[in-house]
Design a protein around this motif. Sequence first.
Motif, PDB file in Angstrom:
ATOM      1  N   MET A 285      23.030  40.260  52.047  1.00  0.00           N
ATOM      2  CA  MET A 285      24.254  40.575  51.220  1.00  0.00           C
ATOM      3  C   MET A 285      23.767  41.114  49.717  1.00  0.00           C
ATOM      4  N   ASP A 286      24.107  42.082  49.409  1.00  0.00           N
ATOM      5  CA  ASP A 286      23.684  42.566  47.995  1.00  0.00           C
ATOM      6  C   ASP A 286      24.790  42.132  46.914  1.00  0.00           C
ATOM      7  N   TYR A 287      24.413  42.367  45.611  1.00  0.00           N
ATOM      8  CA  TYR A 287      25.189  42.211  44.773  1.00  0.00           C
ATOM      9  C   TYR A 287      26.240  43.212  44.811  1.00  0.00           C
ATOM     10  N   TYR A 288      27.476  42.784  44.659  1.00  0.00           N
ATOM     11  CA  TYR A 288      28.715  43.854  44.961  1.00  0.00           C
ATOM     12  C   TYR A 288      28.943  44.641  43.590  1.00  0.00           C
ATOM     13  N   GLY A 289      28.372  44.511  42.620  1.00  0.00           N
ATOM     14  CA  GLY A 289      28.802  45.257  41.371  1.00  0.00           C
ATOM     15  C   GLY A 289      30.015  44.362  40.477  1.00  0.00           C
ATOM     16  N   GLU A 290      29.877  44.658  39.359  1.00  0.00           N
ATOM     17  CA  GLU A 290      31.230  43.928  38.588  1.00  0.00           C
ATOM     18  C   GLU A 290      32.573  44.106  39.120  1.00  0.00           C
ATOM     19  N   GLU A 291      32.907  45.311  39.433  1.00  0.00           N
ATOM     20  CA  GLU A 291      34.424  45.537  39.668  1.00  0.00           C
ATOM     21  C   GLU A 291      34.824  44.894  41.042  1.00  0.00           C
ATOM     22  N   ALA A 292      33.921  45.107  41.919  1.00  0.00           N
ATOM     23  CA  ALA A 292      34.000  44.765  43.426  1.00  0.00           C
ATOM     24  C   ALA A 292      34.040  43.087  43.361  1.00  0.00           C
ATOM     25  N   ASN A 293      33.244  42.567  42.446  1.00  0.00           N
ATOM     26  CA  ASN A 293      32.964  40.978  42.509  1.00  0.00           C
ATOM     27  C   ASN A 293      34.274  40.642  41.833  1.00  0.00           C
ATOM     28  N   GLU A 294      34.856  41.184  40.900  1.00  0.00           N
ATOM     29  CA  GLU A 294      36.112  40.662  40.527  1.00  0.00           C
ATOM     30  C   GLU A 294      37.082  40.557  41.444  1.00  0.00           C
ATOM     31  N   ALA A 295      37.227  42.000  42.352  1.00  0.00           N
ATOM     32  CA  ALA A 295      38.304  41.725  42.909  1.00  0.00           C
ATOM     33  C   ALA A 295      38.083  40.621  44.237  1.00  0.00           C
ATOM     34  N   ILE A 296      36.996  40.503  44.539  1.00  0.00           N
ATOM     35  CA  ILE A 296      36.741  39.733  45.827  1.00  0.00           C
ATOM     36  C   ILE A 296      36.987  38.091  45.129  1.00  0.00           C
ATOM     37  N   ASN A 297      36.577  37.863  44.067  1.00  0.00           N
ATOM     38  CA  ASN A 297      37.132  36.542  43.399  1.00  0.00           C
ATOM     39  C   ASN A 297      38.425  36.278  43.423  1.00  0.00           C
ATOM     40  N   GLU A 298      39.324  37.428  42.946  1.00  0.00           N
ATOM     41  CA  GLU A 298      40.764  37.267  43.030  1.00  0.00           C
ATOM     42  C   GLU A 298      41.355  37.206  44.447  1.00  0.00           C
ATOM     43  N   LEU A 299      40.659  37.841  45.531  1.00  0.00           N
ATOM     44  CA  LEU A 299      41.045  37.519  46.843  1.00  0.00           C
ATOM     45  C   LEU A 299      40.724  36.088  47.095  1.00  0.00           C
ATOM     46  N   TRP A 300      39.579  35.462  46.606  1.00  0.00           N
ATOM     47  CA  TRP A 300      39.285  34.129  47.088  1.00  0.00           C
ATOM     48  C   TRP A 300      40.233  33.405  46.460  1.00  0.00           C
ATOM     49  N   SER A 301      40.874  33.470  45.248  1.00  0.00           N
ATOM     50  CA  SER A 301      41.905  32.580  44.643  1.00  0.00           C
ATOM     51  C   SER A 301      43.023  32.712  45.274  1.00  0.00           C
ATOM     52  N   ARG A 302      43.297  33.738  45.824  1.00  0.00           N
ATOM     53  CA  ARG A 302      44.702  33.882  46.649  1.00  0.00           C
ATOM     54  C   ARG A 302      44.440  33.265  47.667  1.00  0.00           C
ATOM     55  N   ILE A 303      43.152  33.133  48.520  1.00  0.00           N
ATOM     56  CA  ILE A 303      43.187  32.382  49.803  1.00  0.00           C
ATOM     57  C   ILE A 303      43.360  30.786  49.739  1.00  0.00           C
ATOM     58  N   LYS A 304      42.555  30.424  48.542  1.00  0.00           N
ATOM     59  CA  LYS A 304      42.468  29.030  48.413  1.00  0.00           C
ATOM     60  C   LYS A 304      43.969  28.415  47.763  1.00  0.00           C
ATOM     61  N   SER A 305      44.814  29.307  47.086  1.00  0.00           N
ATOM     62  CA  SER A 305      46.018  28.738  46.547  1.00  0.00           C
ATOM     63  C   SER A 305      46.954  28.959  47.507  1.00  0.00           C
ATOM     64  N   GLU A 306      48.040  28.024  47.290  1.00  0.00           N
ATOM     65  CA  GLU A 306      49.236  28.460  48.253  1.00  0.00           C
ATOM     66  C   GLU A 306      50.108  29.484  47.172  1.00  0.00           C
ATOM     67  N   THR A 307      50.400  30.523  47.790  1.00  0.00           N
ATOM     68  CA  THR A 307      51.350  31.261  46.725  1.00  0.00           C
ATOM     69  C   THR A 307      52.654  31.340  47.299  1.00  0.00           C
ATOM     70  N   LEU A 308      53.408  31.165  46.093  1.00  0.00           N
ATOM     71  CA  LEU A 308      55.030  30.951  46.617  1.00  0.00           C
ATOM     72  C   LEU A 308      55.770  32.128  46.484  1.00  0.00           C
ATOM     73  N   ASP A 309      56.833  32.662  46.925  1.00  0.00           N
ATOM     74  CA  ASP A 309      57.484  33.591  46.871  1.00  0.00           C
ATOM     75  C   ASP A 309      57.924  33.963  45.416  1.00  0.00           C
ATOM     76  N   ALA A 310      58.141  35.558  45.084  1.00  0.00           N
ATOM     77  CA  ALA A 310      58.563  35.374  43.601  1.00  0.00           C
ATOM     78  C   ALA A 310      59.856  34.779  43.319  1.00  0.00           C
ATOM     79  N   TRP A 311      60.669  34.775  44.319  1.00  0.00           N
ATOM     80  CA  TRP A 311      62.062  34.113  43.892  1.00  0.00           C
ATOM     81  C   TRP A 311      62.114  32.790  43.667  1.00  0.00           C
ATOM     82  N   ALA A 312      61.017  32.083  44.633  1.00  0.00           N
ATOM     83  CA  ALA A 312      60.914  30.629  44.206  1.00  0.00           C
ATOM     84  C   ALA A 312      60.454  30.473  42.958  1.00  0.00           C
ATOM     85  N   ILE A 313      59.281  31.167  42.491  1.00  0.00           N
ATOM     86  CA  ILE A 313      58.582  30.818  41.214  1.00  0.00           C
ATOM     87  C   ILE A 313      59.752  30.966  40.177  1.00  0.00           C
TER      88      ILE A 313
END
Lengths: 519, 263
Positions: free
Chosen positions: A445-473
């Motif tokens: 597994m290579d170093y993905y580069g700054e931009e891709a890294n950020e995108a994947i970290n955001e993806l990770w936080s979406r997976i790990k957290s429960e996301t409520l619907d916009a109306w609920a928020i």
Amino acid sequence: MNKKRFGALLLSALTLLPTLLFAAGCGGEQTVVLRVFNWEEYIDEGGEDSWDGTEDAPAMIERFETWYEDVYGTPIRVEYSTFGTNEDMYNQLQLGDTYDLLCPSEYMIMKLAAEGYLQPYEESFFDASREENYYIRSVSPFIREMFESNRINKADESDDATWADYAAGYMWGVTGFTYNPEYVELAELSELGWDIMRAPQYHNKVTTKDNVRDSYFVALAICYRDEIEALDKTSPDYNQKLTEIMNRTDDETIAKVEAIMHEMDENIYGYETDTGKADIVSGRIWLNFAWSGDAVYAMDLAEAGEDEEGNETDSTLLNFFIPEECANLWFDGWVMPKGANTQAAQAFVNFLSMPENAVRNMYYIGYSGVIAGEEVLDYVKECYEIDPADYESDEEYVSYDLSYFFGDTVEAGSAVFLADREQAEHRQLQAHYPTQETTARCAVMDYYGEEANEAINELWSRIKSETLDAWAIAVICVGAVLVVAAVLLLKFGSKIDFFRLPPKKGYKLVGQESVRQDK
Amino acid sequence: MTRLRFTRKSLGIPYAVFLLFFVILPMLVIVFYAFTDKQMHVSFGNFIQFFSDPTKLSTIVYSLVIALITTAVCLLIAYPVAYILARSKMKRKFVILLLFVTPMWINFVLRVNAIRELLNWMGLLGEANYFNTIFGMVYDFLPFMILPLYTTLLKIDESLFEASADLGAGGFTTFTRITLPLSMPGVASGITMVFLPSMTNYVVSDMLGNSKVTIIGKFIYEYFGTNWHMGSMVALILLVVVFLSTWLTGGFREDETVRGANL
């Protein structure tokens, strides 16, 4: 002596003290200081758990200090500190901590190199004719090839430096699953591959690492399974193609992976960093995503009938499964930041690479070192070689070939030995030293580069957290504002005229009270 | 040479220095990081990103809900305990109080591990992650609720209850008109001491919720591995939430009624 004089004297004495102590400490000869930053529990720390097994067995660091002074004639002091994750290490560096030697994983090495933190090894380090150059004389040809063929800065086409220029290997391994054969059929695992993570029959019985890169890799392997299996394994660029697939970070891939990771999240028992070993040994879970070194450790524990605290439990046999489509091949290696004391740092790497010391470290920490050579092969054979006379049928043992790893560091043909079939196909041996057939289907597994890294970290936080619907928020936010407003009203409402009834006729306001007006 | 004279003011200097270096400066650093981007340019990007990302808002909401439930359950358990301990004529009630408080003296990681084993034995581990998290937090923070309640309830003047009985008030009326209002400072400080840590104590949610429950503390931790600026922004927002809730529950009041309530 009057008090004033005495005070002044005392003050100057106090100021001078550190200077005096410093001068005394240095003595006549200058002590070299080597600052090493390594993973926790990633070196022989001596004592009863070490190779010698005696309570006063010296740690690797102490042995190095003695050795260095013997060989180079100058005393050395190693300042050794440890980190828990690659990211922690990176943060420490960014904060301005200085070290002479670091031991990050391959992708972090690539990141550090891309950002210009690293200093290459000196040419003299690679001179195999010098006796003290243990690294280059004993490193496994397989590892050496790997290090020399991977470019370190993939973003910059013009930079053709390889890993070998900047890094010396330390430990390596593959990823897979530790599993409990009592509950799990191997045939089923082979059929599922990495999709074990989403298999309903293992609901709440499988764990993954609480770390985005490992989970992303698994999801990628599930996502592109068909494409991976369609690759021609015999073609010379097979591994290159595989590596390309396993390092995809384009938007489309991320979207697909996100969907898969959500399904994994629904199915798995949980994410762990350290509890997985205990949980698989105790039978709480059936399958544990594991790095090979941890897998060996867990299998040893379970077999010995001990838990991590050393209490007796039932002895269980655990197995290790490396999915057939592909697995991740990882390395940790020594790198020198710019401004490091290269002479001492290289000496340290060479000392760790003496086959005898490599064995000591491997014995202590349980991972597989990158060093080959007679001593290491002897150790491997001591652990795994069997005597066919002990076996009733020749079905129960196999010939195990590690020539690809040991190459010309040992006598030709000596790296082939007889091993227990169970060991070679399912247990410690194949986790400790996978065969060439296995490593061929492993991707780095290579170093993905700054931009891709950020995108994947955001993806990770979406997976790990429960996301409520916009109306609920929206509803909750409005609710929260109302609550705050209500509390504020209760507290301060009486002080605001608006909320108070005007005084009745014939009364007037005095302070907060209505008072009857005198006619 | 003039004699060194210690006035009251100069005795305060060490505290001022401490506050400056360990409270004010770190806070400023966090604010600085929160409002800059990776190139260290002033930017509101993190702020906007936070409030336009449903994941981050959801995490705040989930943490708030977990913290609210934890606090409510703690209060429901702690109030009767504190009341009984403070008002009853029991002998050796100090021992009972001690029994509630001693777990605090045992290492935190050990306690969480013990709870983990307990939940596993009950078959709940991995099955009910949110329940487990709240269970662990309640267990962990209960003493922090009991102690301030106990001290305030203990300090209510006995004669007030006699007067109330004299005037014909029953037990319930006495409780609602005298005990409850006078114990509010204790309730407020108990809430502050439980609510805030239960929003951030991610060791509990990691160990007992198998890392499947993400609360705001874990979020900050993860961001500090990769992006300090966003991490600082989340920390800052948490700070605002904490400040607001402390203010609303009256944690900053300086009335003499709170004496003994704040630990």
